[in-house]
Scaffold this motif. Structure first.
Motif, PDB file in Angstrom:
ATOM      1  N   VAL B 117      -0.454 -71.239  29.481  1.00 46.42           N
ATOM      2  CA  VAL B 117      -0.188 -71.398  28.050  1.00 46.42           C
ATOM      3  C   VAL B 117      -0.868 -72.663  27.527  1.00 46.42           C
ATOM      4  N   ALA B 118      -0.782 -73.734  28.326  1.00 46.16           N
ATOM      5  CA  ALA B 118      -1.413 -74.993  27.902  1.00 46.16           C
ATOM      6  C   ALA B 118      -2.928 -74.848  27.826  1.00 46.16           C
ATOM      7  N   ASP B 119      -3.527 -74.175  28.816  1.00 46.14           N
ATOM      8  CA  ASP B 119      -4.979 -73.935  28.777  1.00 46.14           C
ATOM      9  C   ASP B 119      -5.357 -73.197  27.488  1.00 46.14           C
ATOM     10  N   TYR B 120      -4.564 -72.192  27.178  1.00 47.18           N
ATOM     11  CA  TYR B 120      -4.845 -71.369  26.005  1.00 47.18           C
ATOM     12  C   TYR B 120      -4.701 -72.190  24.721  1.00 47.18           C
ATOM     13  N   ALA B 121      -3.686 -73.034  24.677  1.00 44.75           N
ATOM     14  CA  ALA B 121      -3.497 -73.901  23.496  1.00 44.75           C
ATOM     15  C   ALA B 121      -4.725 -74.775  23.289  1.00 44.75           C
ATOM     16  N   LEU B 122      -5.246 -75.340  24.380  1.00 42.57           N
ATOM     17  CA  LEU B 122      -6.462 -76.160  24.252  1.00 42.57           C
ATOM     18  C   LEU B 122      -7.649 -75.306  23.819  1.00 42.57           C
ATOM     19  N   GLY B 123      -7.728 -74.087  24.356  1.00 42.31           N
ATOM     20  CA  GLY B 123      -8.796 -73.176  23.949  1.00 42.31           C
ATOM     21  C   GLY B 123      -8.749 -72.897  22.457  1.00 42.31           C
ATOM     22  N   LEU B 124      -7.551 -72.618  21.949  1.00 46.16           N
ATOM     23  CA  LEU B 124      -7.402 -72.365  20.505  1.00 46.16           C
ATOM     24  C   LEU B 124      -7.779 -73.609  19.700  1.00 46.16           C
ATOM     25  N   LEU B 125      -7.355 -74.784  20.184  1.00 43.50           N
ATOM     26  CA  LEU B 125      -7.636 -76.022  19.456  1.00 43.50           C
ATOM     27  C   LEU B 125      -9.142 -76.293  19.393  1.00 43.50           C
ATOM     28  N   ILE B 126      -9.830 -76.202  20.546  1.00 42.72           N
ATOM     29  CA  ILE B 126     -11.282 -76.434  20.545  1.00 42.72           C
ATOM     30  C   ILE B 126     -11.952 -75.392  19.652  1.00 42.72           C
ATOM     31  N   ASP B 127     -11.472 -74.160  19.742  1.00 44.56           N
ATOM     32  CA  ASP B 127     -12.059 -73.084  18.950  1.00 44.56           C
ATOM     33  C   ASP B 127     -11.951 -73.373  17.455  1.00 44.56           C
ATOM     34  N   VAL B 128     -10.756 -73.754  16.995  1.00 46.98           N
ATOM     35  CA  VAL B 128     -10.582 -74.019  15.560  1.00 46.98           C
ATOM     36  C   VAL B 128     -11.398 -75.241  15.138  1.00 46.98           C
ATOM     37  N   LEU B 129     -11.318 -76.337  15.894  1.00 51.36           N
ATOM     38  CA  LEU B 129     -12.003 -77.566  15.483  1.00 51.36           C
ATOM     39  C   LEU B 129     -13.525 -77.415  15.561  1.00 51.36           C
ATOM     40  N   ARG B 130     -14.009 -76.765  16.604  1.00 53.19           N
ATOM     41  CA  ARG B 130     -15.456 -76.663  16.802  1.00 53.19           C
ATOM     42  C   ARG B 130     -16.019 -75.304  16.370  1.00 53.19           C
ATOM     43  N   LYS B 131     -15.153 -74.437  15.783  1.00 55.21           N
ATOM     44  CA  LYS B 131     -15.569 -73.162  15.173  1.00 55.21           C
ATOM     45  C   LYS B 131     -16.242 -72.201  16.157  1.00 55.21           C
ATOM     46  N   LEU B 132     -15.693 -72.096  17.367  1.00 53.49           N
ATOM     47  CA  LEU B 132     -16.335 -71.292  18.407  1.00 53.49           C
ATOM     48  C   LEU B 132     -16.332 -69.789  18.107  1.00 53.49           C
ATOM     49  N   SER B 133     -15.185 -69.226  17.799  1.00 49.05           N
ATOM     50  CA  SER B 133     -15.134 -67.789  17.508  1.00 49.05           C
ATOM     51  C   SER B 133     -15.996 -67.467  16.294  1.00 49.05           C
ATOM     52  N   ALA B 134     -15.945 -68.336  15.301  1.00 50.13           N
ATOM     53  CA  ALA B 134     -16.757 -68.132  14.096  1.00 50.13           C
ATOM     54  C   ALA B 134     -18.240 -68.198  14.457  1.00 50.13           C
ATOM     55  N   ALA B 135     -18.600 -69.103  15.379  1.00 55.11           N
ATOM     56  CA  ALA B 135     -19.991 -69.223  15.820  1.00 55.11           C
ATOM     57  C   ALA B 135     -20.426 -67.956  16.545  1.00 55.11           C
ATOM     58  N   ASP B 136     -19.535 -67.435  17.379  1.00 56.24           N
ATOM     59  CA  ASP B 136     -19.835 -66.204  18.117  1.00 56.24           C
ATOM     60  C   ASP B 136     -20.050 -65.042  17.140  1.00 56.24           C
ATOM     61  N   ARG B 137     -19.214 -64.960  16.103  1.00 54.93           N
ATOM     62  CA  ARG B 137     -19.388 -63.923  15.071  1.00 54.93           C
ATOM     63  C   ARG B 137     -20.733 -64.078  14.375  1.00 54.93           C
ATOM     64  N   PHE B 138     -21.053 -65.332  14.013  1.00 55.71           N
ATOM     65  CA  PHE B 138     -22.308 -65.675  13.326  1.00 55.71           C
ATOM     66  C   PHE B 138     -23.516 -65.187  14.131  1.00 55.71           C
ATOM     67  N   VAL B 139     -23.501 -65.462  15.434  1.00 55.45           N
ATOM     68  CA  VAL B 139     -24.635 -65.064  16.277  1.00 55.45           C
ATOM     69  C   VAL B 139     -24.684 -63.540  16.425  1.00 55.45           C
ATOM     70  N   ARG B 140     -23.515 -62.918  16.707  1.00 52.60           N
ATOM     71  CA  ARG B 140     -23.497 -61.459  16.926  1.00 52.60           C
ATOM     72  C   ARG B 140     -23.887 -60.684  15.678  1.00 52.60           C
ATOM     73  N   GLN B 141     -23.609 -61.258  14.502  1.00 53.80           N
ATOM     74  CA  GLN B 141     -23.991 -60.577  13.257  1.00 53.80           C
ATOM     75  C   GLN B 141     -25.478 -60.768  12.949  1.00 53.80           C
ATOM     76  N   GLY B 142     -26.185 -61.489  13.842  1.00 55.16           N
ATOM     77  CA  GLY B 142     -27.618 -61.680  13.654  1.00 55.16           C
ATOM     78  C   GLY B 142     -27.961 -62.667  12.553  1.00 55.16           C
ATOM     79  N   LEU B 143     -27.013 -63.564  12.203  1.00 61.41           N
ATOM     80  CA  LEU B 143     -27.235 -64.479  11.072  1.00 61.41           C
ATOM     81  C   LEU B 143     -28.036 -65.732  11.425  1.00 61.41           C
ATOM     82  N   TRP B 144     -28.105 -66.059  12.711  1.00 59.54           N
ATOM     83  CA  TRP B 144     -28.762 -67.325  13.091  1.00 59.54           C
ATOM     84  C   TRP B 144     -30.224 -67.388  12.632  1.00 59.54           C
TER      85      TRP B 144
END
Lengths: 330, 330
Positions: B117-144
């Motif tokens: 659970v703690a690992d996951y909490a850190l994963g969510l935190l890094i993801d929100v602060l550093r926009k990881l999931s959003a970055a992955d969406r950006f790349v997969r949508q071919g926007l880069w």
């Protein structure tokens, strides 16, 4: 008389070629100093060549940001320049060889961005192992109410993580991995005497003894395609690769093949061989996480770097050592 | 004679109501013991009531996995049961009050899932602060290749992170946050004498002094909607909320409103008030990360938990103390 004389003082000039993004982000006062003043080429209507010729003997240093090239020609026109300060870690936009030949000192961003890159590496690792981006896609596509079972991820604790390149970034990655209970080992050109993590002189042997490889080294002739098919196969079917170094450190074509054939378990990739092009076959895979070269940097670190640049200039004009000198063989 | 007698030994019986997923995942031998044997209700053609009546006096313990309810009625039919062992941390599928009334001991997963659970909490935190999931969406949508500028994230180091609930999970979260250079403080029912992090008895005051809130507490009458509008407004426009506790600890409707109006900066949410329903307004936001209650668990931890369940049963039948007894007021 003394007062009058004070106002007439000519501060040494620091050339700024392109408007630094930091000026807009933090305000120009943030960069002011009582040790020097900026000469802004980008505010002049003159062609650059004329502008530089006009100021040839007053420019003592160059503040290089926003990737404005510092060429041999620019250096030739400014014979009194003795320092180039950059706000990046890499100096590929600066003619480093010519600087060295002319005895021009260089200062860069030092290790200020290392924490950002290390944070991002951990973010990619947690994401791949615990399937975070895939989970976010699953929820946004409205699949949770339809298919309650989202596949399980894999635990971080106990994972054997091999770090390729234990420099400033690699060391920050290792520090974070320890807090998650991972077992760290590393590969680098040479064994680090002050480090207790197991050292593998051969990257293939490191891969064979790791569940995860994290690429943190610089791209050089020696590291180009260092991660080849043999290394990937040694990492194995459940192995995960994270790359926050440079794309060409991995043989990308072979990596994509290994991912498609299930010969490695997953990948978290911030860098690619032909950015901004990302191999389209990766878009269909749920066991990869892709980001657009975002590990470096954040506004917080960039502010620190701008502060550091001013501090380097002030140190220089006070005849003190640079805070983050760049050696050409770094 | 002795040999014959040996074979005739009747091991005490442990009832299994539903086929445990662990049996399929790790093989049934993984669960065998020379201290007891399993009685598998799910393999019998008899109706449960008849099956339990038939074995009423041989069943000494219940192995409860896969969320099979242990009701007052089941306990009534099995008067010799003195222990219920669960493979989960929460025991909401077990009639804990009836167990207590009958003097039936309880064992659960203890803290084995806390690291996940703690690992996951850190994963969510890094993801929100550093926009990881959003970055992955950006790349997969071919926007880069089309839009080279992906927005900058925010640095972890130096962030003031308030942990709500500093139990086993919260403490593991804190340990990880320290490796990232975050400044930890916390709120809980009582100040922990052994902890040096700043303690805020009032969660609103914690929010006002934090850049990030991480919800790690249990859902109780006291924590239901603990994170209300006032707390969210105190967290503020740049504040980020991470929830790996339970959905109803946050007033979800107010949180969604705050996110839509930009009154808080972002959210990483593994749990929701009406799972599997997730407020659809969140799907359009790039500053939130959504996951389908996945923080708990991984196969690695689940294996540890199954081992622990067997060890609890063996301890019980050897008249030794339980390894992870569950107290009803936990």
């Amino acid at each position: 008389m003394a007062t009058h004389h004070h106002f007439a003082v000519q501060f040494p000039k620091v050339l700024v070629l392109r408007k630094p993004s930091g000026f807009a982000m933090f305000g120009e006062q943030f960069f002011t100093s009582n040790k020097f003043q900026y000469l802004k080429a980008y505010e002049s209507a003159l062609p650059l060549h004329e502008f530089l010729t006009l100021h040839a003997h007053s420019v003592k240093a160059i503040f290089s940001s926003a990737g404005a090239p510092v060429t041999a020609e620019i250096l030739r026109l400014l014979p009194e320049v003795r320092l180039v300060v950059a706000t990046s870690a890499g100096l590929n936009h600066i003619d480093v060889v010519e600087c060295r030949r002319r005895g021009v000192a260089l200062a860069n961003a030092g290790n200020v961005f290392s924490e950002d890159v290390a944070d991002y590496a951990l973010g990619l690792l947690i994401d791949v192992l615990r399937k975070l981006s895939a989970a976010d896609r699953f929820v946004r596509q409205g699949l949770w109410p339809i298919n309650a079972e989202f596949p399980l991820g894999s635990k971080l604790g106990g994972k054997r993580v091999g770090i390729v390149g234990l420099g400033s970034i690699g060391s920050e990655v290792a520090k974070r991995l320890e807090a998650f209970g991972c077992c760290v080992s590393y590969n680098s050109r040479n064994k680090k005497p002050s480090v207790t993590y197991p050292f593998y002189p051969d990257v293939c042997e490191l891969a064979a003894n790791s569940d995860v490889l994290i690429i943190c080294c610089a791209l050089t002739d020696q590291t180009h395609h260092l991660i080849n098919k043999q290394v990937l196969l040694a990492l194995g079917k459940k192995g995960v690769i994270i790359n926050v170094g440079r794309g060409a450190i991995i043989d990308e074509k072979e990596m994509v093949g290994c991912l498609l054939r299930g010969e490695i378990g997953g990948a978290g990739l911030d860098v690619f061989e032909n950015e901004p092009d990302v191999p389209k076959q990766l878009f269909a895979l749920d066991n990869v996480v892709l980001s657009p070269h975002s590990a470096v940097f954040t506004p917080e670190s960039f502010k620190d770097v701008c502060e550091l640049a001013v501090a380097n200039l002030e140190a220089f004009f006070s005849n003190k050592p640079l805070l983050t000198p760049f050696a050409a063989d770094d």
